[in-house]
Design an enzyme around this catalytic site. Structure first.
Site, PDB file in Angstrom:
ATOM      1  N   TYR A  94      -6.811 -10.585 -12.063  1.00 16.38           N
ATOM      2  CA  TYR A  94      -7.420  -9.202 -11.939  1.00 16.38           C
ATOM      3  C   TYR A  94      -8.897  -8.970 -12.109  1.00 16.38           C
ATOM      4  CZ  TYR A  94      -7.005  -4.242 -13.154  1.00 16.38           C
ATOM      5  OH  TYR A  94      -6.949  -2.825 -13.136  1.00 16.38           O
ATOM      6  N   SER A 143     -12.155  -0.988 -12.279  1.00 14.61           N
ATOM      7  CA  SER A 143     -11.480  -1.255 -13.652  1.00 14.61           C
ATOM      8  C   SER A 143     -12.734  -1.600 -14.724  1.00 14.61           C
ATOM      9  CB  SER A 143     -10.540  -2.148 -13.920  1.00 14.61           C
ATOM     10  OG  SER A 143     -10.135  -2.484 -15.118  1.00 14.61           O
TER      11      SER A 143
HETATM   12  N1  LIG Z   1      -3.309   1.680 -15.345  1.00 20.75           N
HETATM   13  C1  LIG Z   1      -4.472   1.339 -15.712  1.00 20.75           C
HETATM   14  O1  LIG Z   1      -4.723   1.114 -17.034  1.00 20.75           O
HETATM   15  C2  LIG Z   1      -5.898   0.958 -15.135  1.00 20.75           C
HETATM   16  C3  LIG Z   1      -6.777   0.971 -15.622  1.00 20.75           C
HETATM   17  C4  LIG Z   1      -8.311   0.682 -15.001  1.00 20.75           C
HETATM   18  C5  LIG Z   1      -8.112   0.636 -13.526  1.00 20.75           C
HETATM   19  N2  LIG Z   1      -6.773   0.740 -12.992  1.00 20.75           N
HETATM   20  C6  LIG Z   1      -6.773   0.546 -11.463  1.00 20.75           C
HETATM   21  O2  LIG Z   1      -6.095   1.795 -10.996  1.00 20.75           O
HETATM   22  C7  LIG Z   1      -5.632   1.666  -9.591  1.00 20.75           C
HETATM   23  C8  LIG Z   1      -4.119   2.192  -9.775  1.00 20.75           C
HETATM   24  O3  LIG Z   1      -3.339   1.582 -10.834  1.00 20.75           O
HETATM   25  P1  LIG Z   1      -2.200   2.137 -11.596  1.00 20.75           P
HETATM   26  O4  LIG Z   1      -2.099   1.805 -12.927  1.00 20.75           O
HETATM   27  O5  LIG Z   1      -2.144   3.689 -11.346  1.00 20.75           O
HETATM   28  O6  LIG Z   1      -1.080   1.531 -10.756  1.00 20.75           O
HETATM   29  P2  LIG Z   1       0.435   1.588 -10.477  1.00 20.75           P
HETATM   30  O7  LIG Z   1       1.190   0.533 -10.523  1.00 20.75           O
HETATM   31  O8  LIG Z   1       0.999   2.938 -11.432  1.00 20.75           O
HETATM   32  O9  LIG Z   1       0.368   2.288  -9.099  1.00 20.75           O
HETATM   33  C9  LIG Z   1       0.014   1.646  -8.101  1.00 20.75           C
HETATM   34  C10 LIG Z   1       0.301   2.175  -6.855  1.00 20.75           C
HETATM   35  O10 LIG Z   1       0.135   1.367  -5.731  1.00 20.75           O
HETATM   36  C11 LIG Z   1       1.093   1.062  -4.722  1.00 20.75           C
HETATM   37  N3  LIG Z   1       0.759  -0.563  -4.079  1.00 20.75           N
HETATM   38  C12 LIG Z   1       0.813  -1.526  -4.662  1.00 20.75           C
HETATM   39  N4  LIG Z   1       0.647  -2.502  -3.708  1.00 20.75           N
HETATM   40  C13 LIG Z   1       0.422  -1.892  -2.371  1.00 20.75           C
HETATM   41  C14 LIG Z   1      -0.102  -2.362  -1.313  1.00 20.75           C
HETATM   42  N5  LIG Z   1      -0.129  -3.722  -1.038  1.00 20.75           N
HETATM   43  N6  LIG Z   1      -0.221  -1.350  -0.376  1.00 20.75           N
HETATM   44  C15 LIG Z   1      -0.111   0.022  -0.592  1.00 20.75           C
HETATM   45  N7  LIG Z   1       0.268   0.610  -2.027  1.00 20.75           N
HETATM   46  C16 LIG Z   1       0.353  -0.376  -2.720  1.00 20.75           C
HETATM   47  C17 LIG Z   1       2.318   0.895  -5.541  1.00 20.75           C
HETATM   48  O11 LIG Z   1       3.426   1.243  -4.875  1.00 20.75           O
HETATM   49  C18 LIG Z   1       1.929   2.094  -6.477  1.00 20.75           C
HETATM   50  O12 LIG Z   1       2.402   3.323  -5.940  1.00 20.75           O
HETATM   51  C19 LIG Z   1      -5.451   0.006  -9.567  1.00 20.75           C
HETATM   52  O13 LIG Z   1      -6.551  -0.230  -8.450  1.00 20.75           O
HETATM   53  C20 LIG Z   1      -5.666  -0.350 -10.990  1.00 20.75           C
HETATM   54  O14 LIG Z   1      -6.266  -1.477 -10.991  1.00 20.75           O
HETATM   55  C21 LIG Z   1      -5.652   0.923 -13.574  1.00 20.75           C
END
Ligand SMILES: NC(=O)c1ccc[n+]([C@@H]2O[C@H](COP(=O)([O-])OP(=O)(O)OC[C@H]3O[C@@H](n4cnc5c(N)ncnc54)[C@H](O)[C@@H]3O)[C@@H](O)[C@H]2O)c1
Length: 425
Positions: free
Chosen positions: A313, A300
């Site tokens: 985070y 991130s």
């Molecule tokens: N959304 C953002 O703005 C953003 C920005 C930068 C980085 N990220 C990173 O991208 C990645 C995905 O984020 P997102 O926003 O798409 O998340 P999201 O919440 O939309 O999806 C996350 C997925 O991970 C699964 N999950 C959660 N805990 C789990 C576990 N213990 N074991 C297996 N699966 C699990 C959930 O069921 C879900 O399907 C993360 O690592 C997040 O930190 C997100």
């Protein structure tokens, strides 16, 4: 079926990666079938202890004596005629417990059909995949390769996306499949993973996605996931550690449980996923020549600079970069690259846009953005913080992923995809 805990399929898969320069699936057949292609691995079971180095040696030696023509390299490949080269589709392995039959194909559905029909006809290597060694690559060829679309480097590969059921994970699953990869969707939300896999398999009319339930923060669950992958396809090329959670909160009052959950899923789970992915990739690398594999952490922008009232985070993501750099140093010996992608905010994804639980509605309700009256106001406030005036999208992240996969001269890096919001120094 086998009384050794060893993993023969990844060693076989490595041989094919090396000789075909193209990804394959390797499955152990349920019943014995005689093949003209044999590997005697009994030496590797001397004194009842399995020795994977000896097993890899036996496999490589046996393969060298098979009657297929080895794919040429460099200028040789460019000048070669278009006659397809071939590899065996069924190989017998003699272990301490008897003969085991392993089946190989470019495609999972075809491999399953072969086993069912006991079809041992040769596996032909299409001309386009003939191996081209870098050492003798003609200049024109180098430029031709660069001009081709980067996604080509994921074609036919076997990939895993954790947390692939929704959000960035779903985007990565869709992009990898569009690029021709076979993708395992591992998620705590097993129903979501299964539903997405079914939609994609129907859309493509073949098996392109395989769902798996996994809690990435639980070691047993992660170990089971990788033995499942090995049994289903024999190995792995691209492992994307994407599953992540966010629990914002002030350091003055965040409860320890929330802090630990974020640390478990974002930080400790990356260690667990890498531990088991790298074990599988390392075995495969013992016979895979100069075939590179990738472990990619979806980090991130908060892994590159602090995040106010979001310390759990940001801390977990900063830690992730430390793991990426350290694992990269060790795993480079097995031609496993380890890198991170650091996206900016994915405003269109569920984390921000979910109409009930999304951050936009939460921030509106909490009055976090002064003067904001609607969700659109909150969104506009955050978009204005980005020099490029928009959030990050799935395709933005995929471009970074395809760069990482293609690039065989970089490891241990964190690639920002933030629209200029975070700059490296
Ligand atoms: N959304 C953002 O703005 C953003 C920005 C930068 C980085 N990220 C990173 O991208 C990645 C995905 O984020 P997102 O926003 O798409 O998340 P999201 O919440 O939309 O999806 C996350 C997925 O991970 C699964 N999950 C959660 N805990 C789990 C576990 N213990 N074991 C297996 N699966 C699990 C959930 O069921 C879900 O399907 C993360 O690592 C997040 O930190 C997100």
């Amino acid at each position: 079926m086998k009384n050794h805990e060893s993993s023969i399929a990844p060693l076989l898969r490595g041989l094919y990666l090396h000789n075909a320069g193209r990804s394959v699936v390797v499955l152990q057949g349920k019943q014995q079938i005689k093949s003209d292609f044999q590997i005697d691995m009994q030496e590797a079971f001397r004194d009842g202890v399995y020795n994977e180095v000896l097993a890899a040696k036996s496999a490589a030696e046996a393969c060298a004596s098979w009657l297929f023509e080895r794919a040429p390299s460099g200028a040789e490949a460019l000048q070669a005629n278009q006659r397809p080269l071939s590899l065996p589709s069924c190989v017998n392995v003699q272990t301490d417990s008897g003969l085991e039959a392993y089946w190989v194909d470019w495609d999972l559905d075809n491999c399953r059909k072969r086993i069912h029909a006991e079809d041992t006809s040769a596996l032909e290597i299409p001309f386009a995949y003939k191996r081209i060694g870098t050492e003798t690559k003609a200049a024109t060829d180098i430029y031709q390769t660069l001009l081709q679309n980067r996604s080509r480097f994921a074609e036919g590969k076997i990939a895993l996306v954790t947390g692939g059921a929704q959000g960035f994970g779903e985007e990565l699953v869709r992009g990898l499949i569009a690029a021709g990869a076979l993708v395992f969707i591992a998620d705590l939300n097993g129903e979501g993973a299964a539903a997405l896999a079914e939609r994609l398999n129907t859309q493509y009319g073949k098996t392109v996605a395989l769902p798996a339930v996994c809690n990435v923060a639980d070691e047993e669950s992660v170990r089971d996931l990788f033995s499942h992958i090995e049994q289903q396809v024999g190995g792995l090329d691209i492992c994307i550690s994407n599953a992540g959670v966010l629990k914002a909160g002030s350091v003055l009052d965040q409860d320890l449980g929330a802090f630990k959950l974020v640390t478990d899923v974002n930080y400790i789970a990356f260690f667990l996923v890498t531990k088991y992915a790298a074990r599988l990739m390392r075995l495969q690398a013992m016979t895979a020549g100069d075939w590179y594999t990738d472990i990619v952490q979806i980090n991130s922008k908060s892994g590159l600079e602090g995040s106010n009232k979001n310390g759990a985070y940001a801390g977990s993501k900063f830690g992730g970069i430390g793991l990426v750099q350290s694992f990269a140093m060790e795993l480079v010996d097995y031609r496993i690259k380890v890198n991170a992608i650091c996206p900016g905010n994915f405003f269109d994804g569920p984390l921000w846009s979910d109409p009930e639980k999304g951050l936009f509605v939460q921030y509106l309700a909490a009055g976090k953005v002064p003067g904001a009256k609607t969700v659109a106001d909150v969104r506009a406030f955050y978009e204005a913080k980005v020099p490029m005036k928009r959030g990050c999208t799935g395709p933005d992240v995929l471009k970074a992923l395809f760069y990482i996969i293609e690039q065989e001269y970089e490891t241990g890096q964190a690639v920002p995809v933030t629209g200029g919001q975070v700059m490296l120094h």
